[in-house]
Each structure stands twice: as structure tokens, then as C-alpha cells.
Write an enzyme that holds these catalytic residues in place. Structure first.
Site, PDB file in Angstrom:
ATOM      1  N   ARG A  63      -0.163  -1.722 -11.294  1.00  0.00           N
ATOM      2  CA  ARG A  63       0.857  -1.040 -10.497  1.00  0.00           C
ATOM      3  C   ARG A  63       0.836  -1.660  -9.107  1.00  0.00           C
ATOM      4  NH1 ARG A  63      -1.261   4.853  -8.408  1.00  0.00           N
ATOM      5  NH2 ARG A  63      -3.241   4.178  -7.544  1.00  0.00           N
TER       6      ARG A  63
ATOM      7  N   GLU B  85       1.339   5.209  -2.551  1.00  0.00           N
ATOM      8  CA  GLU B  85       0.178   4.451  -2.081  1.00  0.00           C
ATOM      9  C   GLU B  85       0.491   2.965  -1.883  1.00  0.00           C
ATOM     10  OE1 GLU B  85      -3.548   7.129  -3.754  1.00  0.00           O
ATOM     11  OE2 GLU B  85      -2.952   5.343  -4.891  1.00  0.00           O
TER      12      GLU B  85
ATOM     13  N   GLU C  39      -2.762  14.297  -2.189  1.00  0.00           N
ATOM     14  CA  GLU C  39      -3.613  14.177  -3.368  1.00  0.00           C
ATOM     15  C   GLU C  39      -5.071  14.448  -3.007  1.00  0.00           C
ATOM     16  OE1 GLU C  39      -3.429  10.578  -5.630  1.00  0.00           O
ATOM     17  OE2 GLU C  39      -1.243  10.412  -5.501  1.00  0.00           O
TER      18      GLU C  39
END
Length: 684
Positions: free
Chosen positions: A111, A150, A313
């Protein structure tokens, strides 16, 4: 507040219904209600599901889930899904694929795997964000936009698109090749550039290599520093494209992206200017110092002048990527959640709400474990916290943390310090900042962590650890602050270079020399096994006669500064180790070496006391944390016990109602259970 649609501390987290059969969805919603969950982050990695090919978009599943959540009383933090491009895109448009440090073209996988300067990636990412905004702009569940996820989590890109974009970035920054050659000092090693096309990216094929301790090593710090700035700016441009796409259709919906604390690759001070609210992901290890986690919360709060932030998170139980993925002990998840609130968070959210069954995060903790029901320790703890947050309502929303001490933190300085080819691989910028923060934390004294651009006038004490890079105008700003009565502390290896990493000739600490009243002649780097001593001249100051020091020792001469301590050993025995210079109405301190922790605690205790900066409670037992949030003249004192056992806390005259248990605390001594927290609404 973040969004008036939900006037309470938001409680929830990442939810991936696209990974599950529909038969699971209603059961999840039932358990969300049991746990008090009222916000779900959707669509973070669903790009491939939403867009199975170049021309097809399918949001049916998302329509259904948005409606279901709204009907169940759950709001949505809607992500744009652009953190991982689909496989078809990589196959058809290989320009989206990154090129690594050694020049290898990546294939599809992982990712954050997109080139930030790929025209294809930028086109389709912005298009996806706009399609989502067009579709859901009027949906009552939509609370906030979550762009990407992120940013910067993968390696930098060194492809031809990035190289061409870097040259344009340099043209905008320097204007002419003559100015660029000056800034990079390219006369060294005959690197002078005569054409923009001669400039290549600093990589394993050109100027850089992996240095000792995994640090980035480079022949030309100026080139590598600019590439790091460029990479941060490139990702920021991607974010801004999506930001503008959703704002076009939902101008009143706030927009964020989740940051990662002291994440080295991106200049978050620059990013925060383009975020409506800061959010971040908090994943301390089992043994991470609680003061370090506190500093990260304060760093995130400081990105937007103290505005409350989102804890986007954390894990309800354990993580899965660390060497040893320990469980959070009973009470710790709740305690660490309130630590975030104590330091400015207006949300408590998790990754993840239901635990995945496959791939690399299947053992990452979740509110709903693999067993699939609510009869687990983790779920019970989550439900308890959800009930407490419901009870708190809006009492803490938009309250602020107010400090009289600031620690300056600068990403570009961090990059430059650790790209330096000397003086010591042991020098770590964040660690040096944390040493000061930890000393204050143990004293029960709060500190804001702010940019060099911040307004310093409201602080009685400003600490600038390892201010190696002094940017244009910063020295004058610090002189004005001290001249007006402020107290400044800076340390060894400060005032060395300008923003291009060029040494300021004429003696260290360069532009800070007049303010500090010293001249640094040499810098000694000590081996890990070597120590020196700080010998205190004035024992009446409350300090011990001597302390250990090491790592770096600046050899300094006073040019008007008063010498408060000297070195005890080596050929520079007797030379100044700690000085203070009167400047205008204030004073500037210089600590020439890295001392043992007890020195900082003793010294800062005396320095703060002399300036009327007091702990929030009279005494702070080891392992106990205190903070204060204020709203409309009402103070809320947080006391958090990070110890497994109960402690006695001396509250002094701090009295009020403890909100979590509805009991009166009348000051004096009171016992706080292990891993427990008080939120005291103080009497006015």
C-alpha cells in the site's frame, strides 16, 4: 467542535464491511450499540471495490452501509480510498508504480505504493474523491472526510516523473542555477550544474547510501535536504488535490488525513496548514515511555495552535507488526485513551472495529475479536469506555491545554541534523527533545510542542534542543522573545547552519552568538563508553555538585555569559558546560553537552520555580501524569496512574467533582487505583 452534528467525544474507528458478507453487518451494528460506538471510518482501502476498471464505479455497498450506520445512530468518517491503487491501474498505467532507492521499478503490491508525481495517480485519485463528494454531499451520516491514509508510509520514489518534478520544484525555489549552486555548495567535488537537466535525484545510484545505524547518508546534504522537502511537498500536493475535490461539493464538512506523530518523512507543520483538523494514529509499544506518548499528543496538538485533535487510530488490545506484540493489560486501553483526551483529543477511535481474517493485519486487535461476540475482556473494556464518554457528553469538547513552557520542534532541522556527516551517529533529534519533555513530565509541568513559526510571546520558558539549523529570521525572533523578558534554553550543536545546511562562518553558534554570549570553538564526540562530568559552580542553586554527561561536548568560551557549570574531565576540564546570558529583560541559557536525566530534572525544577511555573499538583508520584484542560473558564484536571498498583496523590487545594465516578474530591491526599484516571471538574 469538529462537527456539531455529534456534540460529544467521538467514539469508534476503522470499519471494513467490504471485507465481510452482508450477513455480518447487522450483527456488527448490534455490537456497536452495545459498545457505545457512534463513529465509523469507512472506505479506507476500497478503491479496487469501488472502481473495478477504468470506466466503472460501483458504490452500492457503500450506499447501503452509509444508510445502515445512520439508521443505527452511527456517523461516518468517510475516507477517499486512495491509499492503495487498484491492480488494473498498475497494469495499464505503469507510471503509477514507484522506483525504489536503488533504481528498481516496483510491481503492484503493498500500500502507499503510488508515485506521488504520477499524472495517472493524481488524475484518478482526485476523480475518486470528487465522485464520493458528489454522491454523499447531502448524506446525514457524513461527519468528516478522511483523505487517503497515513501518507508517506512507503519508501520515497525515484522515477523519471519525480526527477522532472524535482527540477521544476528547484526552479521555483531558487530561480537560477547560480543560486542553486551556491545553496548546494556544488564547487565541492566539482559538482557545479550548468543545465537543469543535469540534476538527478539523490539516491543509491547517485549521492546517497545507507549509513550507520540505518541513517540516511549523503555526499551533499543540501541536495538530499531539498529532495526530502520536495518529497513531503509532492505528497502534500496529492492530498490538496483530493481536499479541493471534496471541498468543492462539501465546503462545510471538515477534512483531515491521519498523521503518525514524529514521522520523519513529512513536514507536518506545513501539512497542518491545509488540514481542517489534525488527526493521528497512536501505536506505542508495551515499553514506550508514557512521556514519549504524551509528547506525541502534544506535538499533534501544537500543529494547529492548540486546536483539539482527533485520535484516529489506536488498538483496543494488541498490535501485530512489532517484534513482541503484547496485550494491553486490563485498564490500559482506557487509560491510554484518556491520556489522549487529557492532551487535547476530542475523539477516541480504533483500528479496527472488527478483526480481519486474512493478510498481514489479521492479528491486529479489534473491538470485535475473531470469536465474533461481545463476551470478551476487550469488548467489555471498550463498552465501559463508550458508556463513560456518553456520560461526559460535551463537557470537554473544545477545551484547551494551556502551557507556560514550549519546546520548539522543527522537521527540517531534524532532517538536517541526521543527514549530517558528523559529529556523532548517536545524536538523535527527537530523543534530545524528549529528554527535556520527560524531565518536565516527571515534574508535573506541561509543555506545548510547537513550530519555530509559532507565537512565543505567551510562554515564560522556551526550549530549543539541538537547534542546528537556524532559518532566516529565527535568530531575530528569539532575540525579541528574550529581550521582552522570556527565558530561552538551547543546547550543544546549535546555530551551526542556515536553511540550506551551509555553515555560518565566524564561529558557532552563528546567528545565536550574540543572544547566547558564547563562542563554541570545537565539538568533541564521545564514544558510548565515555563520560565526562558537569561540575556545578553554585551549589546554592539547588543542584547537586556534579552530574554525568556524554555524547557531545561543545568547547565554548564566554563572551559575556555567566558560567554556571564547567566540565570535570579531559583536556577541556574547567571550560564552560552551562552558561546563561542576560539579554534585554530576559536570559538565554546554553547547555553545551548531553547530561544525565537527573540534571535536567533538577535544573528545570529550579528554573521553572524561579519563573512561577508550578506543577499542577504539589507532588507527582512516579508513573503519574497530570494535565489540565480549560473551557469557558472551567478547569478540568486529569490525573492518570500508569502504575499497575494504587498510588497516593497529593492534590493540595485542588478540589472538585470527579466526573467518571460522580464523587467529590476535597483536595489533600487521595488514593488512585492502578491504571485508573481521574477527570476532576475543579471548583472555581
Amino acid at each position: 467542535m469538529i462537527n456539531a452534528k455529534m456534540p460529544k467525544i467521538w467514539y469508534g474507528g476503522d470499519y471494513n464491511p467490504d471485507q465481510w458478507e452482508k450477513s455480518i453487518w447487522d450483527e456488527d451494528l448490534r455490537m456497536f450499540k452495545l459498545a457505545g460506538i457512534d463513529v465509523a471510518t469507512l472506505n479506507v482501502f476500497a478503491w479496487a471495490k469501488n472502481q473495478p476498471d477504468e470506466d466503472t464505479y460501483n458504490f452500492d455497498w457503500l450506499d447501503e452501509m452509509m444508510d445502515k450506520l445512520h439508521e443505527g445512530g452511527v456517523g461516518v468518517c468517510l475516507a477517499t480510498s486512495t491509499a492503495a491503487h487498484p491492480a488494473w491501474m498498475a497494469r495499464k498505467y505503469p507510471d503509477v508504480l514507484q522506483v525504489d532507492f536503488n533504481g528498481n521499478k516496483r510491481k503492484f503490491g503493498g500500500r502507499h505504493n503510488s508515485c506521488p508525481n504520477s499524472p495517472t495517480y493524481r488524475k484518478y485519485a482526485a476523480r475518486m474523491a470528487e465522485k464520493l463528494a458528489e454522491r454523499y454531499k447531502d448524506h446525514p451520516a457524513l461527519l468528516i472526510w478522511h483523505i487517503n491514509n497515513e501518507y508517506g508510509g512507503a519508501g520515497n520514489c525515484y522515477c523519471d516523473n519525480c526527477e522532472a518534478a524535482f527540477r521544476e520544484w528547484l526552479r521555483a525555489r531558487y530561480g537560477t542555477l547560480e543560486e542553486l549552486n551556491r545553496a548546494w555548495n556544488t564547487s565541492f567535488w566539482g559538482h557545479t550544474f550548468y543545465d537543469w537537466e543535469e540534476i538527478v535525484l539523490p539516491s543509491g545510484q547517485s549521492e546517497e547510501w545507507e549509513g550507520m545505524n540505518g541513517r540516511q547518508a549523503t555526499n551533499f546534504q543540501g541536495i538530499s535536504l531539498d529532495y526530502t522537502r520536495f518529497h513531503s511537498d509532492s505528497l502534500l500536493e496529492c492530498y490538496k488535490l483530493e481536499y479541493e475535490a471534496v471541498k468543492k461539493h462539501t465546503p462545510d464538512i471538515p477534512v483531515t488525513t491521519n498523521l503518525m506523530g514524529a514521522f520523519k518523512k513529512l513536514d507536518y507543520h506545513k501539512w497542518a496548514k491545509h488540514m481542517d483538523v489534525v488527526s493521528w494514529d497512536n501505536y506505542p509499544r508495551f515499553d514506550t515511555p508514557h512521556s514519549y506518548t504524551g509528547m506525541m499528543h502534544d506535538l499533534m496538538r501544537g500543529l494547529k495552535d492548540g486546536q483539539p485533535f482527533m485520535l484516529m487510530e489506536q488498538t483496543p488490545s494488541q498490535q501485530n507488526w512489532q517484534p513482541y506484540n503484547s496485550l494491553k493489560r486490563p485498564g490500559v486501553m482506557r487509560l491510554w485513551s484518556y491520556q489522549a483526551v487529557a492532551r487535547g483529543a476530542d475523539t477516541i477511535m480504533f483500528f479496527q472495529l472488527r478483526r480481519s481474517i486474512g493478510a498481514c493485519e489479521k492479528y491486529h486487535g479489534a473491538v470485535i475479536e475473531h470469536v465474533g461476540h461481545e463476551h470478551t475482556r476487550v469488548f467489555r473494556e471498550c463498552a465501559q469506555l463508550g458508556a463513560e464518554l456518553g456520560k461526559l457528553g460535551d463537557s470537554l469538547l473544545d477545551s484547551r491545554v494551556q502551557s507556560k513552557v514550549a519546546i520548539l520542534f522543527d522537521w527540517e532541522n531534524w532532517w538536517a541534523v541526521e543527514m549530517s556527516s558528523g559529529p556523532s551517529v548517536a545524536l538523535k533529534y527527537v530523543d534530545e527533545a524528549h529528554k527535556f519533555y520527560d524531565a518536565l513530565y516527571r515534574l508535573g509541568i506541561g509543555a506545548d510542542v510547537v513550530s519555530v513559526e509559532a507565537d512565543l510571546s505567551g510562554y515564560d520558558l522556551v526550549i530549543a534542543p539541538v537547534m542546528y539549523m537556524v532559518k532566516q529570521g529565527v535568530a531575530n525572533k528569539l532575540e525579541q522573545y528574550v529581550g521582552a523578558g522570556g527565558t530561552l534554553i538551547t543546547t550543544f550543536f546549535s546555530g551551526i547552519v542556515d536553511e540550506n545546511d551551509l555553515v555560518k562562518t565566524g564561529g558557532y553558534p552563528g546567528e545565536l552568538r550574540k543572544l547566547l554570549g558564547i563562542w563554541a570553538e570545537e565539538i568533541d564526540a564521545l564514544l558510548p563508553s565515555q563520560r565526562n562530568r558537569i561540575v556545578v559552580r553554585d551549589i546554592a542553586s539547588g543542584l547537586k555538585p556534579e552530574y554525568e554527561c556524554g555524547m557531545l561536548c561543545d568547547l565554548i568560551h564566554s563572551e559575556g555569559a555567566e558560567v554556571k557549570a564547567v566540565y570535570g574531565d579531559d583536556f577541556y576540564r574547567g571550560m564552560p558546560a552551562l552558561t546563561v546570558n542576560k539579554f534585554g529583560e530576559g536570559e538565554a541559557w546554553y547547555l553545551a553537552t548531553s547530561p544525565e536525566a537527573s540534571f535536567l530534572q533538577d535544573w528545570l525544577s529550579q528554573l521553572c520555580a524561579s519563573r512561577g511555573i508550578k506543577p499542577l499538583v504539589p507532588s507527582v508520584p512516579e508513573g503519574v501524569e497530570t494535565t489540565l484542560r480549560t473551557k469557558d473558564g472551567q478547569d478540568y484536571l486529569f490525573v492518570l496512574n500508569h502504575n499497575a498498583d494504587a498510588v497516593t496523590v497529593e492534590l493540595g487545594d485542588r478540589a472538585g467533582v470527579e466526573l467518571l465516578n460522580d464523587r467529590q474530591l476535597n483536595g489533600g491526599k487521595a488514593e488512585l487505583a492502578g491504571h485508573d484516571v481521574w477527570i476532576i471538574k475543579l471548583n472555581k
